[in-house]
Motif scaffolding. Structure first.
Motif, short mmCIF file in Angstrom:
data_model
loop_
_atom_site.label_atom_id
_atom_site.label_comp_id
_atom_site.label_asym_id
_atom_site.label_seq_id
_atom_site.Cartn_x
_atom_site.Cartn_y
_atom_site.Cartn_z
N MET A 1 51.26 66.27 69.09
CA MET A 1 51.45 67.60 68.54
C MET A 1 50.94 68.63 69.54
SD MET A 1 50.68 67.35 64.48
CE MET A 1 51.81 68.66 64.11
N ASN A 2 51.48 69.82 69.45
CA ASN A 2 51.11 70.92 70.34
C ASN A 2 50.05 71.79 69.68
OD1 ASN A 2 53.42 70.31 72.14
ND2 ASN A 2 54.59 70.98 70.38
N ARG A 3 49.02 72.11 70.43
CA ARG A 3 47.98 73.01 69.91
C ARG A 3 48.50 74.44 70.09
NH1 ARG A 3 42.35 72.12 69.50
NH2 ARG A 3 42.74 70.16 70.58
N LEU A 4 48.39 75.25 69.05
CA LEU A 4 48.81 76.65 69.13
C LEU A 4 47.57 77.51 69.33
CD1 LEU A 4 51.36 78.37 68.96
CD2 LEU A 4 51.00 78.55 66.51
N GLN A 5 47.59 78.33 70.38
CA GLN A 5 46.47 79.20 70.71
C GLN A 5 46.77 80.63 70.25
OE1 GLN A 5 43.66 78.07 71.85
NE2 GLN A 5 44.37 76.00 72.27
N PRO A 6 45.74 81.43 69.98
CA PRO A 6 45.96 82.80 69.49
C PRO A 6 46.87 83.65 70.38
CG PRO A 6 43.66 82.20 69.21
CD PRO A 6 44.30 81.08 69.99
N HIS A 7 46.79 83.51 71.69
CA HIS A 7 47.62 84.34 72.56
C HIS A 7 49.10 83.92 72.54
CE1 HIS A 7 46.64 80.93 75.21
NE2 HIS A 7 47.78 81.20 75.83
N GLU A 8 49.43 82.80 71.90
CA GLU A 8 50.80 82.30 71.83
C GLU A 8 51.53 82.68 70.54
OE1 GLU A 8 50.24 78.17 74.32
OE2 GLU A 8 49.69 78.18 72.20
N PHE A 9 50.84 83.29 69.57
CA PHE A 9 51.42 83.56 68.25
C PHE A 9 52.71 84.36 68.31
CE2 PHE A 9 47.00 83.45 66.03
CZ PHE A 9 46.94 82.09 66.20
N ARG A 87 53.38 84.53 58.93
CA ARG A 87 52.32 85.19 59.71
C ARG A 87 51.31 84.14 60.14
NH1 ARG A 87 52.81 91.03 60.25
NH2 ARG A 87 54.47 91.52 58.80
N ILE A 88 50.82 84.30 61.37
CA ILE A 88 49.75 83.47 61.88
C ILE A 88 48.71 84.41 62.45
CG2 ILE A 88 49.09 81.67 63.52
CD1 ILE A 88 51.99 80.73 63.51
N GLY A 89 47.46 84.17 62.13
CA GLY A 89 46.39 85.02 62.65
C GLY A 89 45.17 84.20 63.02
N TYR A 90 44.31 84.81 63.78
CA TYR A 90 43.05 84.17 64.18
C TYR A 90 41.93 85.16 63.93
CZ TYR A 90 39.70 81.51 66.94
OH TYR A 90 38.61 80.77 67.33
N HIS A 91 41.06 84.86 62.97
CA HIS A 91 39.98 85.76 62.58
C HIS A 91 38.70 84.96 62.36
CE1 HIS A 91 42.98 88.88 61.90
NE2 HIS A 91 43.65 88.00 61.19
N ASN A 92 37.61 85.41 62.94
CA ASN A 92 36.29 84.80 62.74
C ASN A 92 36.29 83.30 62.99
OD1 ASN A 92 35.37 87.35 61.91
ND2 ASN A 92 36.01 86.95 59.81
N GLY A 93 36.99 82.86 64.02
CA GLY A 93 36.99 81.45 64.38
C GLY A 93 37.92 80.56 63.58
N GLY A 124 42.05 77.24 58.94
CA GLY A 124 41.30 76.13 59.51
C GLY A 124 40.90 76.39 60.94
N ARG A 125 40.09 75.48 61.49
CA ARG A 125 39.55 75.66 62.85
C ARG A 125 40.55 75.37 63.95
NH1 ARG A 125 35.44 73.14 60.11
NH2 ARG A 125 35.90 71.14 61.06
N GLU A 126 41.53 74.49 63.71
CA GLU A 126 42.52 74.15 64.74
C GLU A 126 43.91 74.14 64.12
OE1 GLU A 126 41.05 71.25 67.95
OE2 GLU A 126 40.30 70.45 66.05
#
Length: 144
Positions: A1-9, A87-93, A124-126
């Motif tokens: 599986m591919n990890r999705l990073q915040p800068h890729e959203f 929507r995908i977001g990254y907040h507070n880890g 979740g964390r990842e």
């Protein structure tokens, strides 16, 4: 599986047309007493890249590991499986993901309270994703 990073959203969300897609399944897995993962399986269309061609349907699987919170709530008057927004977001880890309309305009960024107001979300964390390949039909049967 591919990890999705915040800068890729942003690029990732432009690669597929989620609105009008279908939530095929949601699975909550409890690993031990405290570890939880949530898996979303959806069917969406690829983004339009050629005006003369109809975008193909693709099946995507998202897996959130280290889930801290989630909600799956259905209301009788709303469609059960149609994706109204993504929507995908990254907040507070934490990575947040929703396939429900959170009432934002096209350029607005969803905040934690927007995800929590959604009827279908997890955090979740990842965050991992993959495009699932169509399953081959049993021997002797024509392809679908």
């Amino acid at each position: 599986m591919n990890r999705l990073q915040p800068h890729e959203f942003a690029k990732f969300l432009r690669s597929y047309r989620f609105v009008g897609g279908v939530i095929r399944g949601v699975r909550v897995r409890h690993k031990g007493q405290r570890e939880v993962s949530v898996e979303f399986r959806v069917r969406v269309r690829e983004a339009i890249t050629d005006l003369g061609k109809e975008p193909r349907h693709v099946r995507l699987k998202f897996v959130l590991e280290g889930v801290d919170e989630f909600r799956f709530q259905m209301r009788p008057q709303q469609p059960k499986v149609k994706i109204t927004d993504a929507r995908i977001g990254y907040h507070n880890g934490l990575f947040y993901i929703t396939f429900d309309s959170v009432g934002l305009e096209a350029g607005e960024t969803a905040q934690v309270f927007d995800f929590r107001a959604s009827e279908v979300y997890a955090a979740g964390r990842e965050l991992f994703w993959e495009e699932e390949k169509p399953k081959a039909p049993p021997a002797g049967e024509p392809p679908a």
